[in-house]
Scaffold this motif. Sequence first.
Motif, short mmCIF file in Angstrom:
data_model
loop_
_atom_site.label_atom_id
_atom_site.label_comp_id
_atom_site.label_asym_id
_atom_site.label_seq_id
_atom_site.Cartn_x
_atom_site.Cartn_y
_atom_site.Cartn_z
N TYR A 166 0.84 -1.20 0.00
CA TYR A 166 0.00 0.00 0.00
C TYR A 166 0.87 1.24 0.00
CZ TYR A 166 -3.98 3.06 0.96
OH TYR A 166 -4.94 4.03 0.86
N PHE A 167 0.33 2.31 -0.56
CA PHE A 167 0.93 3.64 -0.52
C PHE A 167 -0.02 4.56 0.23
CE2 PHE A 167 2.47 1.62 -4.36
CZ PHE A 167 3.79 2.03 -4.50
N SER A 168 0.51 5.50 1.00
CA SER A 168 -0.36 6.41 1.72
C SER A 168 0.37 7.70 2.07
CB SER A 168 -0.86 5.76 3.02
OG SER A 168 -1.73 6.64 3.72
N ARG A 169 -0.42 8.74 2.25
CA ARG A 169 0.13 9.99 2.77
C ARG A 169 0.22 9.94 4.30
NH1 ARG A 169 0.45 13.65 -1.23
NH2 ARG A 169 -0.78 13.25 -3.11
N ALA A 170 -0.41 8.95 4.90
CA ALA A 170 -0.37 8.76 6.34
C ALA A 170 0.94 8.07 6.73
CB ALA A 170 -1.56 7.92 6.79
N PRO A 171 1.32 8.16 8.01
CA PRO A 171 2.56 7.51 8.47
C PRO A 171 2.36 6.01 8.66
CG PRO A 171 1.56 8.72 10.27
CD PRO A 171 0.74 9.02 9.05
N ILE A 172 2.55 5.25 7.58
CA ILE A 172 2.41 3.79 7.65
C ILE A 172 3.77 3.14 7.53
CG2 ILE A 172 0.05 3.70 6.80
CD1 ILE A 172 1.21 2.99 4.03
N PRO A 173 4.01 2.00 8.21
CA PRO A 173 3.13 1.36 9.17
C PRO A 173 3.01 2.18 10.47
CG PRO A 173 5.26 0.31 9.20
CD PRO A 173 5.29 1.27 8.06
N TRP A 174 1.89 2.00 11.16
CA TRP A 174 1.64 2.75 12.40
C TRP A 174 2.19 1.96 13.58
CZ3 TRP A 174 -0.02 7.55 13.35
CH2 TRP A 174 -0.38 7.87 14.67
N ASP A 175 3.12 2.59 14.30
CA ASP A 175 3.69 1.96 15.50
C ASP A 175 2.71 2.18 16.65
OD1 ASP A 175 5.14 1.39 17.86
OD2 ASP A 175 7.04 1.80 16.83
N ARG A 176 1.97 1.13 16.99
CA ARG A 176 0.87 1.26 17.95
C ARG A 176 1.32 1.87 19.28
NH1 ARG A 176 -1.63 -3.87 20.90
NH2 ARG A 176 0.44 -3.61 21.85
N ASP A 177 2.47 1.42 19.78
CA ASP A 177 2.92 1.89 21.09
C ASP A 177 3.67 3.21 21.01
OD1 ASP A 177 1.83 -0.38 22.30
OD2 ASP A 177 3.67 -1.54 21.93
N ALA A 178 4.61 3.30 20.09
CA ALA A 178 5.45 4.51 20.01
C ALA A 178 4.68 5.72 19.53
CB ALA A 178 6.65 4.26 19.10
N PHE A 179 3.62 5.49 18.73
CA PHE A 179 2.89 6.62 18.16
C PHE A 179 1.64 6.98 18.97
CE2 PHE A 179 4.47 5.87 13.52
CZ PHE A 179 5.76 6.10 13.95
N ALA A 180 1.53 6.45 20.19
CA ALA A 180 0.41 6.86 21.03
C ALA A 180 0.45 8.36 21.25
CB ALA A 180 0.48 6.12 22.37
N SER A 181 1.65 8.90 21.32
CA SER A 181 1.87 10.35 21.25
C SER A 181 2.95 10.54 20.21
CB SER A 181 2.34 10.90 22.60
OG SER A 181 3.55 10.30 23.00
N ARG A 182 2.95 11.69 19.57
CA ARG A 182 3.90 11.89 18.47
C ARG A 182 5.35 11.82 18.99
NH1 ARG A 182 3.70 15.88 13.34
NH2 ARG A 182 5.94 16.07 12.96
#
Length: 262
Positions: free
Chosen positions: A159-175
Amino acid sequence: MAGAESFIAVIPARHASSRLPGKPLAEIAGEPMVAHVWRRAGESGASRVVVATDDERIRDALVPIGAEVVMTRADHPSGTDRLAEVAERLGLSDDAVLVNVQGDEPLIPPVLIDQVAARLFDDPEASIATLAEPISDVETLFNPNAVKVVRALSGRALYFSRAPIPWDRDAFASRPEMLETDAWLRHIGLYAYRVGFLADYRDWPPSPLERLEQLEQLRALHHGHAIQVALARVPHPAGVDTEEDLVRVRELLDDRGHRGGS
């Protein structure tokens, strides 16, 4: 690259631009920006370099320096659609390969043009090949103008996205303030296509995901076509999207004493 693995470099160049009108003709080191791109593409292994434009001003600026120019319609929704018209006008066979070199990249390394073509030849079942590079900073990862890509083990795009993928569930709880790994990849908008695929692509309406993300490569994934993604062999210099980018590139090429980016 020759024989069965020859390819044609095509440079789509539109005069209209919402952020920088007339961008292909912007002067850099004594020549229009698109002329620098054309010269860079000419240093690659391409058997032929063609500029595809819908504007006579761009054609008139390029023909005197020896560039081959194909005039195309003005109503194409994407650069890929424009390449499909070029392939038809040139009468290319379905197994021919075109490399789409963006017309706003006067610093594009020729080695990357060769690499993306080679990647397509390496996977006969892929319809498209493209490139990516690791993301090392948070600002780029969360910047919607920097397109991200996730790959399978085979190198094919998931997949391609403008979003930050893959999403790090734990680290990205806050930026986060920094990235711990280079697991994220930024897509580089350099494509190699098989002409037979382009004929099909042109007949498909934009897909729902393509409309949402404004990413034309999602149309191919929507229809089940494989996209190979290779890691760029050399750093990919940023293109020209804004007036600030144009100033930066002008200063760089003027400092080098370049004419035409070669």
